[in-house]
Write a protein that holds these residues in place. Structure first.
Motif, PDB file in Angstrom:
ATOM      1  N   THR A 131       5.554 -24.903  -4.329  1.00  0.00           N
ATOM      2  CA  THR A 131       5.249 -24.936  -2.899  1.00  0.00           C
ATOM      3  C   THR A 131       4.801 -26.329  -2.487  1.00  0.00           C
ATOM      4  O   THR A 131       4.475 -27.168  -3.318  1.00  0.00           O
ATOM      5  CB  THR A 131       4.141 -23.934  -2.523  1.00  0.00           C
ATOM      6  OG1 THR A 131       2.915 -24.296  -3.181  1.00  0.00           O
ATOM      7  CG2 THR A 131       4.516 -22.519  -2.889  1.00  0.00           C
ATOM      8  N   MET A 132       4.764 -26.546  -1.174  1.00  0.00           N
ATOM      9  CA  MET A 132       4.263 -27.787  -0.607  1.00  0.00           C
ATOM     10  C   MET A 132       3.006 -27.462   0.185  1.00  0.00           C
ATOM     11  O   MET A 132       3.041 -26.653   1.112  1.00  0.00           O
ATOM     12  CB  MET A 132       5.311 -28.427   0.306  1.00  0.00           C
ATOM     13  CG  MET A 132       4.876 -29.721   0.967  1.00  0.00           C
ATOM     14  SD  MET A 132       6.276 -30.446   1.877  1.00  0.00           S
ATOM     15  CE  MET A 132       5.477 -31.864   2.625  1.00  0.00           C
ATOM     16  N   ALA A 139      -0.194 -29.022   2.395  1.00  0.00           N
ATOM     17  CA  ALA A 139      -0.697 -30.166   3.161  1.00  0.00           C
ATOM     18  C   ALA A 139      -2.212 -30.119   3.216  1.00  0.00           C
ATOM     19  O   ALA A 139      -2.798 -29.097   3.591  1.00  0.00           O
ATOM     20  CB  ALA A 139      -0.115 -30.156   4.571  1.00  0.00           C
ATOM     21  N   MET A 152       8.715 -36.894   5.162  1.00  0.00           N
ATOM     22  CA  MET A 152       8.108 -35.596   4.899  1.00  0.00           C
ATOM     23  C   MET A 152       9.174 -34.524   4.701  1.00  0.00           C
ATOM     24  O   MET A 152       9.041 -33.633   3.855  1.00  0.00           O
ATOM     25  CB  MET A 152       7.166 -35.215   6.036  1.00  0.00           C
ATOM     26  CG  MET A 152       5.874 -36.009   6.072  1.00  0.00           C
ATOM     27  SD  MET A 152       4.798 -35.699   4.648  1.00  0.00           S
ATOM     28  CE  MET A 152       4.183 -34.064   5.047  1.00  0.00           C
ATOM     29  N   LEU A 183      10.350 -34.820   1.214  1.00  0.00           N
ATOM     30  CA  LEU A 183       9.429 -34.159   0.277  1.00  0.00           C
ATOM     31  C   LEU A 183       9.594 -32.648   0.319  1.00  0.00           C
ATOM     32  O   LEU A 183       9.568 -31.972  -0.712  1.00  0.00           O
ATOM     33  CB  LEU A 183       7.983 -34.547   0.609  1.00  0.00           C
ATOM     34  CG  LEU A 183       7.541 -35.945   0.206  1.00  0.00           C
ATOM     35  CD1 LEU A 183       6.172 -36.259   0.782  1.00  0.00           C
ATOM     36  CD2 LEU A 183       7.517 -36.087  -1.312  1.00  0.00           C
ATOM     37  N   ARG A 184       9.764 -32.122   1.518  1.00  0.00           N
ATOM     38  CA  ARG A 184      10.018 -30.681   1.662  1.00  0.00           C
ATOM     39  C   ARG A 184      11.286 -30.291   0.904  1.00  0.00           C
ATOM     40  O   ARG A 184      11.345 -29.271   0.210  1.00  0.00           O
ATOM     41  CB  ARG A 184      10.159 -30.378   3.155  1.00  0.00           C
ATOM     42  CG  ARG A 184      10.637 -28.989   3.534  1.00  0.00           C
ATOM     43  CD  ARG A 184       9.587 -27.930   3.333  1.00  0.00           C
ATOM     44  NE  ARG A 184       9.804 -27.165   2.121  1.00  0.00           N
ATOM     45  CZ  ARG A 184       8.932 -26.301   1.621  1.00  0.00           C
ATOM     46  NH1 ARG A 184       7.777 -26.104   2.206  1.00  0.00           N
ATOM     47  NH2 ARG A 184       9.197 -25.641   0.515  1.00  0.00           N
ATOM     48  N   VAL A 219      10.988 -30.029  -2.955  1.00  0.00           N
ATOM     49  CA  VAL A 219      10.370 -28.776  -3.392  1.00  0.00           C
ATOM     50  C   VAL A 219      11.464 -27.750  -3.658  1.00  0.00           C
ATOM     51  O   VAL A 219      11.431 -27.020  -4.657  1.00  0.00           O
ATOM     52  CB  VAL A 219       9.371 -28.254  -2.336  1.00  0.00           C
ATOM     53  CG1 VAL A 219       8.874 -26.861  -2.698  1.00  0.00           C
ATOM     54  CG2 VAL A 219       8.192 -29.207  -2.191  1.00  0.00           C
ATOM     55  N   THR A 276       6.197 -28.993  -7.272  1.00  0.00           N
ATOM     56  CA  THR A 276       5.079 -28.637  -6.399  1.00  0.00           C
ATOM     57  C   THR A 276       4.541 -29.920  -5.779  1.00  0.00           C
ATOM     58  O   THR A 276       4.379 -30.923  -6.484  1.00  0.00           O
ATOM     59  CB  THR A 276       3.971 -27.931  -7.207  1.00  0.00           C
ATOM     60  OG1 THR A 276       4.537 -26.796  -7.856  1.00  0.00           O
ATOM     61  CG2 THR A 276       2.822 -27.499  -6.308  1.00  0.00           C
ATOM     62  N   VAL A 277       4.280 -29.908  -4.476  1.00  0.00           N
ATOM     63  CA  VAL A 277       3.820 -31.106  -3.782  1.00  0.00           C
ATOM     64  C   VAL A 277       2.484 -30.825  -3.116  1.00  0.00           C
ATOM     65  O   VAL A 277       2.341 -29.851  -2.365  1.00  0.00           O
ATOM     66  CB  VAL A 277       4.840 -31.580  -2.722  1.00  0.00           C
ATOM     67  CG1 VAL A 277       4.279 -32.761  -1.924  1.00  0.00           C
ATOM     68  CG2 VAL A 277       6.152 -31.983  -3.389  1.00  0.00           C
ATOM     69  N   VAL A 307       0.095 -32.881  -0.613  1.00  0.00           N
ATOM     70  CA  VAL A 307       0.194 -34.074   0.218  1.00  0.00           C
ATOM     71  C   VAL A 307      -0.931 -34.110   1.245  1.00  0.00           C
ATOM     72  O   VAL A 307      -1.249 -33.097   1.869  1.00  0.00           O
ATOM     73  CB  VAL A 307       1.575 -34.143   0.922  1.00  0.00           C
ATOM     74  CG1 VAL A 307       1.853 -32.883   1.720  1.00  0.00           C
ATOM     75  CG2 VAL A 307       1.707 -35.378   1.803  1.00  0.00           C
ATOM     76  N   ALA A 363       4.985 -27.699   5.697  1.00  0.00           N
ATOM     77  CA  ALA A 363       4.278 -27.225   4.503  1.00  0.00           C
ATOM     78  C   ALA A 363       4.282 -25.700   4.424  1.00  0.00           C
ATOM     79  O   ALA A 363       4.354 -25.004   5.439  1.00  0.00           O
ATOM     80  CB  ALA A 363       2.846 -27.742   4.505  1.00  0.00           C
ATOM     81  N   ASP A 364       4.199 -25.198   3.205  1.00  0.00           N
ATOM     82  CA  ASP A 364       4.026 -23.761   3.000  1.00  0.00           C
ATOM     83  C   ASP A 364       2.615 -23.326   3.353  1.00  0.00           C
ATOM     84  O   ASP A 364       2.386 -22.184   3.730  1.00  0.00           O
ATOM     85  CB  ASP A 364       4.298 -23.400   1.528  1.00  0.00           C
ATOM     86  CG  ASP A 364       5.732 -23.661   1.136  1.00  0.00           C
ATOM     87  OD1 ASP A 364       6.634 -22.987   1.656  1.00  0.00           O
ATOM     88  OD2 ASP A 364       5.966 -24.571   0.318  1.00  0.00           O
TER      89      ASP A 364
END
Length: 230
Positions: free
Chosen positions: A41-42, A44, A190, A193-194, A197, A203-204, A206, A217-218
């Protein structure tokens, strides 16, 4: 995009405290911080400057050590590792993307991306294939021979992301990765980055100030005065 599909926690933080200085002038950067980050998952991390975001990211990634509490990343208790263990963690499981890009000026984009693979002693042909794939992933397939000074800020950050992904880390930590970019370029970074994932299964975690980016983001975690909101 739901973390429910991704499995259990990759990152587990429990009771983390971090202060700088002592006595009445001490700065309590983190106060009893606990949370999990689900694998794949990402997340934030949002909060004003001074809220503790960078300190927390540094502790999760093993760049700093808490005064109390534990951090586990992909089964490794980061807070219990010695210097050799932390070096191995950063080589094998955790990668970083910084606001200032951190590229080596005399190296081409391709050479910068390949640095972690050289350190891992990956065979040349395999390394070159991996670098080519990553530059294509970040939209820079035609820029591999350019040096950082010949690239825009957004392109440099894309190279930095490709370098972070080179050794197939489990966790990418990105500290204000769009802080030096204009809004449109920042949003594209961004979105990249998404995308990683999804494509790389990474896994991010940020940190960001930009509310527009939170939608990608998730999960959004908010920080105030060294604490993560429940």
């Amino acid at each position: 995009m739901s973390g429910d599909l991704a499995g259990g926690p990759l990152v587990t933080v429990r009771g983390v405290h971090r202060s700088f200085g002592s006595g009445p002038t001490a700065v309590h950067a983190l106060r009893d911080v606990s949370f999990d980050v689900t694998a794949g998952t990402m997340v934030a991390l949002v909060g004003r400057s001074g809220s503790g975001k960078t300190t927390l990211l540094n502790i999760v990634g093993g760049l700093d050590h808490p005064d109390a509490g534990t951090v586990v990343v992909d089964g490794a208790e980061v807070t219990g590792l010695d210097d050799d263990g932390l070096s191995q963690l950063r080589r094998a499981k955790v990668a970083y993307v910084f606001q200032t890009f951190g590229l080596i000026p005399v190296m081409t984009a391709a050479e910068n991306v390949g640095v972690p693979l050289r350190l891992a002693r990956m065979p040349t042909a395999e390394r070159e294939r991996r670098v080519e794939l990553l530059l294509e992933l970040v939209g820079l397939a035609d820029h591999g021979e350019q040096r950082p000074a010949e690239l825009s800020g957004g392109q440099q950050q894309r190279v930095a992301i490709a370098r972070a992904l080179a050794a197939s880390p489990r966790l990418v930590i990105a500290d204000e990765p769009t802080g030096q970019l204009d809004a449109e370029t920042g949003l594209s970074v961004m979105a990249l980055l998404r995308g990683v994932v999804e494509s790389e299964g990474v896994t991010v975690l940020v940190s960001t100030h930009d509310p527009v980016m939170m939608a990608l983001a998730d999960r959004v975690m908010r920080m105030h005065d060294g604490q993560v909101d429940p």
